[in-house]
Every structure is written in structure tokens, then in C-alpha cells.
Design an enzyme around this catalytic site. Structure first.
Site, PDB file in Angstrom:
ATOM      1  N   THR A  42       0.827  -1.213   0.000  1.00 31.05           N
ATOM      2  CA  THR A  42       0.000   0.000   0.000  1.00 31.05           C
ATOM      3  C   THR A  42       0.860   1.260   0.000  1.00 31.05           C
ATOM      4  OG1 THR A  42      -0.094  -0.102   2.406  1.00 31.05           O
ATOM      5  CG2 THR A  42      -1.948  -1.089   1.213  1.00 31.05           C
ATOM      6  N   GLY A  57       2.131   4.494  -1.068  1.00 34.12           N
ATOM      7  CA  GLY A  57       1.682   5.511  -2.024  1.00 34.12           C
ATOM      8  C   GLY A  57       0.187   5.551  -2.284  1.00 34.12           C
TER       9      GLY A  57
HETATM   10  N1  LIG Z   1      -6.052  -2.855   2.091  1.00 32.82           N
HETATM   11  C1  LIG Z   1      -6.878  -1.976   1.495  1.00 32.82           C
HETATM   12  N2  LIG Z   1      -7.889  -2.419   0.702  1.00 32.82           N
HETATM   13  C2  LIG Z   1      -8.716  -1.554   0.089  1.00 32.82           C
HETATM   14  N3  LIG Z   1      -8.620  -0.217   0.209  1.00 32.82           N
HETATM   15  C3  LIG Z   1      -7.654   0.281   0.989  1.00 32.82           C
HETATM   16  C4  LIG Z   1      -6.726  -0.557   1.681  1.00 32.82           C
HETATM   17  N4  LIG Z   1      -5.849   0.229   2.376  1.00 32.82           N
HETATM   18  C5  LIG Z   1      -6.215   1.502   2.123  1.00 32.82           C
HETATM   19  N5  LIG Z   1      -7.303   1.546   1.323  1.00 32.82           N
HETATM   20  C6  LIG Z   1      -7.969   2.727   0.779  1.00 32.82           C
HETATM   21  O1  LIG Z   1      -6.946   3.474   0.115  1.00 32.82           O
HETATM   22  C7  LIG Z   1      -7.171   4.863   0.266  1.00 32.82           C
HETATM   23  C8  LIG Z   1      -5.970   5.488   0.982  1.00 32.82           C
HETATM   24  O2  LIG Z   1      -6.228   5.345   2.354  1.00 32.82           O
HETATM   25  P1  LIG Z   1      -5.196   5.328   3.545  1.00 32.82           P
HETATM   26  O3  LIG Z   1      -5.994   5.519   4.782  1.00 32.82           O
HETATM   27  O4  LIG Z   1      -4.358   4.092   3.431  1.00 32.82           O
HETATM   28  O5  LIG Z   1      -4.372   6.610   3.205  1.00 32.82           O
HETATM   29  P2  LIG Z   1      -2.917   6.970   3.602  1.00 32.82           P
HETATM   30  O6  LIG Z   1      -2.600   6.425   4.943  1.00 32.82           O
HETATM   31  O7  LIG Z   1      -2.763   8.426   3.359  1.00 32.82           O
HETATM   32  O8  LIG Z   1      -2.117   6.190   2.543  1.00 32.82           O
HETATM   33  P3  LIG Z   1      -0.592   5.821   2.629  1.00 32.82           P
HETATM   34  O9  LIG Z   1      -0.576   4.343   2.875  1.00 32.82           O
HETATM   35  O10 LIG Z   1      -0.109   6.211   1.284  1.00 32.82           O
HETATM   36  O11 LIG Z   1       0.019   6.637   3.730  1.00 32.82           O
HETATM   37  C9  LIG Z   1      -8.505   4.974   1.028  1.00 32.82           C
HETATM   38  O12 LIG Z   1      -9.571   5.035   0.117  1.00 32.82           O
HETATM   39  C10 LIG Z   1      -8.548   3.682   1.817  1.00 32.82           C
HETATM   40  O13 LIG Z   1      -9.870   3.340   2.180  1.00 32.82           O
HETATM   41  C1  LIG Z   2       7.541  12.230  -0.932  1.00 29.05           C
HETATM   42  C2  LIG Z   2       6.504  11.422  -0.240  1.00 29.05           C
HETATM   43  N1  LIG Z   2       5.268  11.919  -0.091  1.00 29.05           N
HETATM   44  C3  LIG Z   2       4.322  11.182   0.541  1.00 29.05           C
HETATM   45  C4  LIG Z   2       4.610   9.942   1.031  1.00 29.05           C
HETATM   46  C5  LIG Z   2       3.543   9.163   1.744  1.00 29.05           C
HETATM   47  O1  LIG Z   2       3.228   7.995   1.083  1.00 29.05           O
HETATM   48  P1  LIG Z   2       3.159   6.614   1.867  1.00 29.05           P
HETATM   49  O2  LIG Z   2       2.563   6.916   3.210  1.00 29.05           O
HETATM   50  O3  LIG Z   2       2.271   5.763   1.060  1.00 29.05           O
HETATM   51  O4  LIG Z   2       4.559   6.093   1.981  1.00 29.05           O
HETATM   52  C6  LIG Z   2       5.909   9.442   0.856  1.00 29.05           C
HETATM   53  N2  LIG Z   2       6.282   8.229   1.302  1.00 29.05           N
HETATM   54  N3  LIG Z   2       6.837  10.214   0.222  1.00 29.05           N
END
Ligand SMILES: Nc1ncnc2c1ncn2[C@@H]1O[C@H](COP(=O)(O)OP(=O)(O)OP(=O)(O)O)[C@@H](O)[C@H]1O
Ligand SMILES: Cc1ncc(COP(=O)(O)O)c(N)n1
Length: 270
Positions: free
Chosen positions: A207, A209
Site C-alpha cells: 500500500t 503511495g
Molecule cells: N487494504 C486496502 N484495501 C482496500 N482499500 C484500501 C486498503 N488500504 C487503504 N485503502 C484505501 O486506500 C485509500 C488510501 O487510504 P489510507 O488511509 O491508506 O491513506 P494513507 O494512509 O494516506 O495512505 P498511505 O498508505 O499512502 O500513507 C482509502 O480510500 C482507503 O480506504
Molecule cells: C515524498 C513522499 N510523499 C508522501 C509519502 C507518503 O506515502 P506513503 O505513506 O504511502 O509512503 C511518501 N512516502 N513520500
């Protein structure tokens, strides 16, 4: 003349291609909008975490903004990682005079747990940048920081969305439930109504990004003139497809697949 939807991302980089500017530009391209980027920090990172960060000077960020805005149309823009208050001030000054939809991904910590912005920047983001937004897209830890409340249930998520709009003056708030258990549920409050977006939770560790990809998809959809609710609805489908066929590459949290939402016919004809 034909209308070319133009989208800009202001964010940090990811040389491994899964998050940050690289994820944003891939998403803009997939969604057929013309993509542009202003880089705030160059980040040495991959699927396992962040190895080093090199911030660009405020003057150079301002110069990049000037290069874009003095020459190019920008119909929608997003911000991601903006590491410190001085950088945020420069971005805020520019946004105050720009007429484009503004999507804020309030990036604070990477999936790996590495912090990407400092404490003053978090405060500035909450007080000065939030009121400039069309929509802000916090995950649960970011929502807890912004509201100062513990978020444990879907009711908490809805209340937080309303608080961020009514009390902190964001244009709209999309609270993402990726960090909860069960269905992957997000709630949008646009100042009038709560909308719910729910998809099955996909059992994967890949996950890296997802937050960047989701907010970039919303930005691309807004640059095409879609109304907010529809822009989010289509972006949720896009990010879910990208997670469903995410790539099991790298030894940490692998990246999502940006071309997953193409139809079978589109994929066959390539
Ligand atoms: N395992 C999963 N299956 C389906 N949808 C997911 C899953 N994990 C996250 N999502 C969805 O992906 C999108 C991003 O959500 P999330 O809460 O993970 O954001 P984030 O924490 O900013 O992401 P990142 O992992 O990049 O930091 C949302 O719509 C969330 O519901
Ligand atoms: C430059 C940059 N911007 C944002 C995220 C957050 O993304 P994630 O939480 O999915 O690693 C990251 N890892 N790097």
C-alpha cells in the site's frame, strides 16, 4: 481550441516510484490530464522506508512555482509533502492568488513510519493552509492530529469531517479509513452532506503511495471539471483497482498499480 485539463502537484519525490511526485504524475497520466510538478524535497526512499531527505531552498520552490504559473494553465492542484513552515508559507502565498481547485493530502508520516514534516509545519498546515483548500484528505493519524480527537469508529470519522469543515474552515474533508479494520470506508463532508465511499478491504501489504495516488486521482478528476462528489467516487474506484493489483516488488510495502483501472480491451490493445 480543445480544452486540455491541467493538474499540478507540489510535493516531495520517491525515486522508487510508488509515492510522492512520481505516483502523482503516473496517476495524472493514467487519468488523461496534463501533469506538472513542483518539487519541495528530494527524498531517498523505497518500499522499506526513508533513507535521507534533501530539502530544496524556499527561493527555488518559489522559482518553480513562478515557472509554472507564469506560463501554464492550472485547473487543479494538490499538495503532498511540504517539510517545513518556510516552504509552506511560500506555497500558501502563491495559492492565495490562484484560481484552481486545491486538494491537500496532509502528508505527515510515510507508511514506513518515517516523519516527513516538522512540528511547526504541522501547525501551519492546520491554521493557514486548511482554509485555502477545496478538499483535504487526511488518513486516521492525520485526522487525529488535525482535530485533536481520538478516531476509533466510523461515527468519529464523520464527526471529524464536519469539525474540519465547520470549525477549521477546509472547503471539504475526506476522512480515509485505510487504517481501520473491516471494509475500506471513507467519508466526505462537503459542508452540506456526508457521502460514504466503501470498498472491500484487500488483504495486501503493498500500500506504499495509496494516499498520494488517491489525492492525485481526485485532483485529475477536478481538473476535468467533475463535481467534487463524482471526482472522489471515481478516484476511490481508481485507487481500489490500483491496490487490488498492486505490485509485490521491493522488500517492504510494495507500490500500487496505476494502470490497473484500464479496461481489459485497453490492456489487450497495447
Ligand atoms: N487494504 C486496502 N484495501 C482496500 N482499500 C484500501 C486498503 N488500504 C487503504 N485503502 C484505501 O486506500 C485509500 C488510501 O487510504 P489510507 O488511509 O491508506 O491513506 P494513507 O494512509 O494516506 O495512505 P498511505 O498508505 O499512502 O500513507 C482509502 O480510500 C482507503 O480506504
Ligand atoms: C515524498 C513522499 N510523499 C508522501 C509519502 C507518503 O506515502 P506513503 O505513506 O504511502 O509512503 C511518501 N512516502 N513520500
Amino acid at each position: 481550441m480543445t480544452y486540455v485539463p491541467c493538474a499540478l502537484t507540489i510535493a516531495g519525490t520517491d525515486p522508487s516510484g510508488g509515492a510522492g511526485i512520481q505516483a502523482d504524475l503516473k496517476t495524472f497520466q493514467e487519468l488523461k490530464t496534463y501533469g506538472m510538478s513542483v518539487i519541495t524535497s528530494v527524498v531517498a526512499q523505497n518500499t522499506t522506508g526513508v533513507q535521507d531527505i534533501n530539502h530544496l531552498s524556499v527561493a527555488f520552490i518559489e522559482q518553480q512555482l513562478e515557472s509554472v504559473f507564469s506560463d501554464m494553465p492550472v485547473h487543479a492542484l494538490k499538495t503532498g509533502m511540504i517539510a517545513n513552515e518556510a516552504m509552506m508559507r511560500a506555497v500558501a502565498a502563491r495559492l492565495a492568488s490562484v484560481d484552481a481547485a486545491y486538494v491537500m493530502d496532509p502528508v505527515m508520516v510515510a507508511t514506513s513510519g518515517d516523519s516527513l514534516i516538522d512540528e511547526e509545519a504541522r501547525q501551519f498546515l492546520k491554521k493557514e493552509l486548511l482554509p485555502l483548500t477545496t478538499i483535504v484528505t487526511p488518513n486516521l493519524p492525520e485526522t487525529e492530529f488535525i482535530t485533536g480527537r481520538k478516531i476509533e469508529t466510523t461515527e468519529d470519522m464523520k464527526d471529524a469531517a464536519a469539525f474540519i469543515v465547520d470549525e477549521l474552515h477546509a472547503g471539504a474533508a475526506l476522512i480515509k479509513g485505510g487504517h481501520l479494520q473491516g471494509e475500506a470506508v471513507d467519508f466526505l463532508y462537503d459542508g452540506h452532506q456526508i457521502h460514504m465511499y466503501s470498498e472491500e478491504r484487500i488483504p495486501t501489504k503493498n500500500t506504499h503511495g495509496t494516499g498520494c495516488t488517491y489525492s492525485a486521482a481526485i485532483t485529475a478528476n477536478l481538473s476535468k471539471g467533475l463535481p467534487l462528489h463524482e471526482a472522489v467516487r471515481q478516484a476511490k474506484r481508481f485507487v481500489t483497482a490500483a491496490i487490488r493489483s498492486s505490485f509485490d516488488i521491493g522488500s517492504g510495502n510494495g507500490p500500487t498499480n496505476h494502470w490497473a483501472s484500464r479496461t481489459k480491451e485497453e490492456q489487450r490493445s497495447e
